[in-house]
Design an enzyme around this catalytic site. Structure first.
Site, PDB file in Angstrom:
ATOM      1  CG  HIS A   1       3.775  -1.747  -4.891  1.00  0.00           C
ATOM      2  ND1 HIS A   1       2.630  -2.509  -4.900  1.00  0.00           N
ATOM      3  CD2 HIS A   1       4.760  -2.551  -5.357  1.00  0.00           C
ATOM      4  CE1 HIS A   1       2.900  -3.724  -5.371  1.00  0.00           C
ATOM      5  NE2 HIS A   1       4.193  -3.783  -5.648  1.00  0.00           N
TER       6      HIS A   1
ATOM      7  CB  SER B   1      -5.818  -9.806  -5.479  1.00  0.00           C
ATOM      8  OG  SER B   1      -4.829  -8.921  -6.007  1.00  0.00           O
TER       9      SER B   1
ATOM     10  N   PRO C   1     -11.602 -11.905   2.660  1.00  0.00           N
ATOM     11  CG  PRO C   1     -12.992 -10.031   2.626  1.00  0.00           C
ATOM     12  CD  PRO C   1     -11.558 -10.451   2.491  1.00  0.00           C
TER      13      PRO C   1
ATOM     14  N   GLY D   1      -5.289  -9.103   3.035  1.00  0.00           N
ATOM     15  CA  GLY D   1      -5.928  -8.181   2.102  1.00  0.00           C
ATOM     16  C   GLY D   1      -5.204  -7.975   0.803  1.00  0.00           C
TER      17      GLY D   1
ATOM     18  CG  ASN E   1      -1.880  -1.196   1.209  1.00  0.00           C
ATOM     19  OD1 ASN E   1      -2.123  -1.803   0.165  1.00  0.00           O
ATOM     20  ND2 ASN E   1      -2.367  -1.564   2.383  1.00  0.00           N
TER      21      ASN E   1
ATOM     22  CB  CYS F   1      15.765  20.466 -12.362  1.00  0.00           C
ATOM     23  SG  CYS F   1      14.371  19.321 -12.499  1.00  0.00           S
TER      24      CYS F   1
HETATM   25  N1  APR Z   1     -10.228  -7.285   4.611  1.00  0.00           N
HETATM   26  C1  APR Z   1      -9.324  -8.102   4.013  1.00  0.00           C
HETATM   27  N2  APR Z   1      -9.213  -8.249   2.659  1.00  0.00           N
HETATM   28  C2  APR Z   1     -10.068  -7.532   1.911  1.00  0.00           C
HETATM   29  C3  APR Z   1     -11.037  -6.660   2.447  1.00  0.00           C
HETATM   30  C4  APR Z   1     -11.092  -6.554   3.867  1.00  0.00           C
HETATM   31  N3  APR Z   1     -11.999  -5.749   4.485  1.00  0.00           N
HETATM   32  N4  APR Z   1     -11.738  -6.089   1.416  1.00  0.00           N
HETATM   33  C5  APR Z   1     -11.201  -6.594   0.272  1.00  0.00           C
HETATM   34  N5  APR Z   1     -10.211  -7.463   0.561  1.00  0.00           N
HETATM   35  C6  APR Z   1      -9.369  -8.234  -0.351  1.00  0.00           C
HETATM   36  C7  APR Z   1      -9.973  -8.525  -1.698  1.00  0.00           C
HETATM   37  O1  APR Z   1     -10.691  -9.759  -1.672  1.00  0.00           O
HETATM   38  C8  APR Z   1      -8.716  -8.637  -2.585  1.00  0.00           C
HETATM   39  O2  APR Z   1      -8.267  -9.981  -2.645  1.00  0.00           O
HETATM   40  O3  APR Z   1      -8.237  -7.425  -0.605  1.00  0.00           O
HETATM   41  C9  APR Z   1      -7.676  -7.794  -1.853  1.00  0.00           C
HETATM   42  C10 APR Z   1      -7.313  -6.516  -2.596  1.00  0.00           C
HETATM   43  O4  APR Z   1      -6.699  -6.900  -3.787  1.00  0.00           O
HETATM   44  P1  APR Z   1      -6.142  -5.753  -4.771  1.00  0.00           P
HETATM   45  O5  APR Z   1      -7.164  -4.702  -4.928  1.00  0.00           O
HETATM   46  O6  APR Z   1      -5.589  -6.485  -5.968  1.00  0.00           O
HETATM   47  O7  APR Z   1      -4.967  -5.069  -3.958  1.00  0.00           O
HETATM   48  P2  APR Z   1      -3.494  -5.578  -3.810  1.00  0.00           P
HETATM   49  O8  APR Z   1      -3.437  -7.080  -3.710  1.00  0.00           O
HETATM   50  O9  APR Z   1      -2.882  -4.797  -2.718  1.00  0.00           O
HETATM   51  O10 APR Z   1      -2.843  -5.125  -5.213  1.00  0.00           O
HETATM   52  C11 APR Z   1      -1.435  -5.291  -5.325  1.00  0.00           C
HETATM   53  O11 APR Z   1      -1.505  -4.120  -7.437  1.00  0.00           O
HETATM   54  O12 APR Z   1      -2.576  -2.418  -8.473  1.00  0.00           O
HETATM   55  C12 APR Z   1      -1.373  -2.788  -7.954  1.00  0.00           C
HETATM   56  O13 APR Z   1       0.255  -1.431  -6.971  1.00  0.00           O
HETATM   57  C13 APR Z   1      -1.053  -1.886  -6.818  1.00  0.00           C
HETATM   58  O14 APR Z   1      -0.165  -2.436  -4.643  1.00  0.00           O
HETATM   59  C14 APR Z   1      -1.158  -2.781  -5.591  1.00  0.00           C
HETATM   60  C15 APR Z   1      -0.910  -4.162  -6.153  1.00  0.00           C
END
Ligand code: APR
Length: 254
Positions: A119, A197, A222, A195, A102, A158
């Protein structure tokens, strides 16, 4: 909420715990995730095309305006019980390494120290030309309308345009942060992935590195993905519920 006793024992016995977080840990603070189809930022913007150096070159005010809107959303948000539980866990285990994908500062605002941002961070823009960071933090933007163009400030050194201090698609992750994350994953006895994906590499490799090195891994999401089998656990829950419950169940008796 009930927990596998083997998981609680592993957390109690761990000398080094890694917590690896993604956008889902900030979801309950009101910050949209990227792939959650209901609230995802991708829904509002074609972020994959906005979060690139090419997009910034083509239209700096559009890209800068999008990040300023995200910065204003983060600024108005508060750490949620998941961030607070992670900060509390650091006081209950011998060593905790916090690694996040994040770009918000909610872990820091919850009291976590030594946060490794793979990131980058919204609060640390730098010059697109000379790479220098401004001397002072930029004022918090008023809430620009989502997607409104905002002219990026000029670099004091710059004159080039400032760019967001985040890792864009096609750019390399900060090598020291990435190496630190992989070393911690190799060394820990337990890794909690919260949290995420798990679809964006190389960050997504980190829980797998820990598992292959013999650690116990817990996924909090979830909708968790597939598990490897032994030493691999999943809690199909939100972070704001699962993390405080896990910390309470693990250390309540102490
Ligand atoms: N608690 C836990 N997990 C949750 C919640 C919650 N309240 N709400 C959603 N999620 C889960 C979703 O099911 C999903 O699997 O959080 C995950 C978010 O996934 P992404 O939106 O893909 O975020 P992330 O995995 O951090 O993405 C990685 O991708 O877009 C780039 O640079 C960006 O850092 C990011 C990276």
């Amino acid at each position: 909420m009930t927990f596998d006793s083997a998981l609680l024992e592993a957390l109690r016995a761990a000398h080094h715990v890694v917590v690896f977080t993604g956008a889902g840990v900030s979801a309950e603070s009101g910050i949209p995730t990227f792939r959650d189809c209901l609230s995802g930022l991708w829904e509002r913007f074609d972020a994959a095309s906005l979060a690139t150096a090419e997009a910034f070159r083509a239209d700096p005010p559009l890209v800068w305006g999008w990040y300023e809107w995200r910065r204003s959303v983060v600024h108005r948000a508060q750490p949620n019980p998941a961030h607070l539980a992670i900060a509390a866990l650091a006081d209950r285990v011998p060593r905790l390494t916090l690694i996040t994908q994040n770009v918000d500062d909610l872990h820091e605002r919850a009291g976590s120290r030594d946060v490794t941002h793979l990131h980058g961070q919204l609060e640390h823009p730098r010059c697109f030309k000379c790479q220098r960071e401004p001397e002072a933090l930029l004022p918090v933007p008023n809430e620009p309308a989502a997607g409104r163009r905002v002219q990026p400030p000029a670099c004091a050194h710059c004159g080039g345009p400032l760019r967001p201090g985040v890792v864009w698609f096609g750019e390399s992750l900060p090598i020291n942060a990435l190496n630190h994350a992989f070393q911690a994953a190799e060394d820990c006895e337990l890794l909690i992935s919260v949290g995420t994906s798990g679809v964006v590499y190389p960050a997504a490799e980190i829980p797998q590195v820990a598992w292959r090195a013999g650690a116990t891994v817990l996924h909090i999401n979830p909708s968790p993905g597939p598990l490897h089998g032994e030493r691999d656990f999943a809690l199909a829950s939100t972070a704001g519920l699962a993390l405080p419950a896990l910390v309470g169940a693990t250390f309540a008796k102490r």
